[in-house]
Design an enzyme around this catalytic site. Sequence first.
Site, PDB file in Angstrom:
ATOM      1  N   LYS A  25       0.865  -1.181   0.000  1.00 46.75           N
ATOM      2  CA  LYS A  25       0.000   0.000   0.000  1.00 46.75           C
ATOM      3  C   LYS A  25       0.902   1.231   0.000  1.00 46.75           C
ATOM      4  O   LYS A  25       1.649   1.464   0.946  1.00 46.75           O
ATOM      5  CB  LYS A  25      -0.930   0.011   1.204  1.00 46.75           C
ATOM      6  CG  LYS A  25      -1.997   1.100   1.106  1.00 46.75           C
ATOM      7  CD  LYS A  25      -2.989   1.022   2.244  1.00 46.75           C
ATOM      8  CE  LYS A  25      -4.144   1.995   2.019  1.00 46.75           C
ATOM      9  NZ  LYS A  25      -3.719   3.376   1.758  1.00 46.75           N
ATOM     10  N   ILE A  26       0.805   2.003  -1.070  1.00 39.22           N
ATOM     11  CA  ILE A  26       1.678   3.162  -1.247  1.00 39.22           C
ATOM     12  C   ILE A  26       1.126   4.351  -0.476  1.00 39.22           C
ATOM     13  O   ILE A  26      -0.065   4.660  -0.537  1.00 39.22           O
ATOM     14  CB  ILE A  26       1.811   3.510  -2.739  1.00 39.22           C
ATOM     15  CG1 ILE A  26       2.336   2.299  -3.525  1.00 39.22           C
ATOM     16  CG2 ILE A  26       2.724   4.706  -2.931  1.00 39.22           C
ATOM     17  CD1 ILE A  26       3.684   1.798  -3.076  1.00 39.22           C
TER      18      ILE A  26
END
Length: 283
Positions: A25-26
């Site tokens: 998850k950026i």
Amino acid sequence: MLLPPTQLDEREKPFDDERYIFEPKINGHRLTLSMEGGAVRLYTRHNHDVTRQYPELYNVPIEDNSDFVLDGEVACINPESGSIDFELVMERLTLKKPMQIREAITLLPVHFFVFDILRYKGEDLRGWPLVERKKLLREVLCANNYISPLMSVDNTGVSLFDAIQGKELEGIVAKKKVSKYFDQPEDNWIKIINYNYAVVQIVGYRKNQFGWLLEYRGKNVGILDVAVPSAHKNAFFGVSKVLLTGEDRNFVYVKPQINARVKFRSWTRTGLLRKPVFVEFVV
């Protein structure tokens, strides 16, 4: 062309499941990139047109640039730490002057991590299974300095979560391999956040809307105003009546004698909790 982005549900712990793929998850903000008639348009998840904010994303490394829509996360890399920095991409998002934006391409460039393709050569792909969309994305999207496909692994979410914890990333996302883009059952796309935890003191509350003022080690760390059950709100107000120390136009202040455990995404550079969530009172 704007296509509404699929939303994510949340789960506390990572898991392994052969029905899913797992991605990092950026820690940036959601972005949809549309190419139509030779023109790139960029939209946030809330349908705000931010095309002018990110000129470095205009050159998309897809050979056939006639018609496509990509979904992903745009982020900034901190040049000092080498890590993804949420506050830096927020700085880019809020720049207004053309000169500032042009300078930021060099001083504070963004990177677009692409995790889905929703349209290609005039065809709406949202009804395809995720694995088929991913396969096409890998085939047509190359990588350059500003845009690249986001890596993913099959089946093994626990090991990926362990890896991102070691690098202090935001978390992971689990996606069902058979999921269609516009289907949104509870378990289709799931985020598992790599939370930080702290025990804080509640030192006051808002007058006109709910929100607790928080301190940590004697310093202000922000306001907690989400995910507090009604029973806990009532318990706090019952106890706080005997702890009052004063008030001003906006807040009522209390002695720092009520402790709470909170989870939060990260510390901001100004020492505040980012997105704190109530866990429990600590006696």
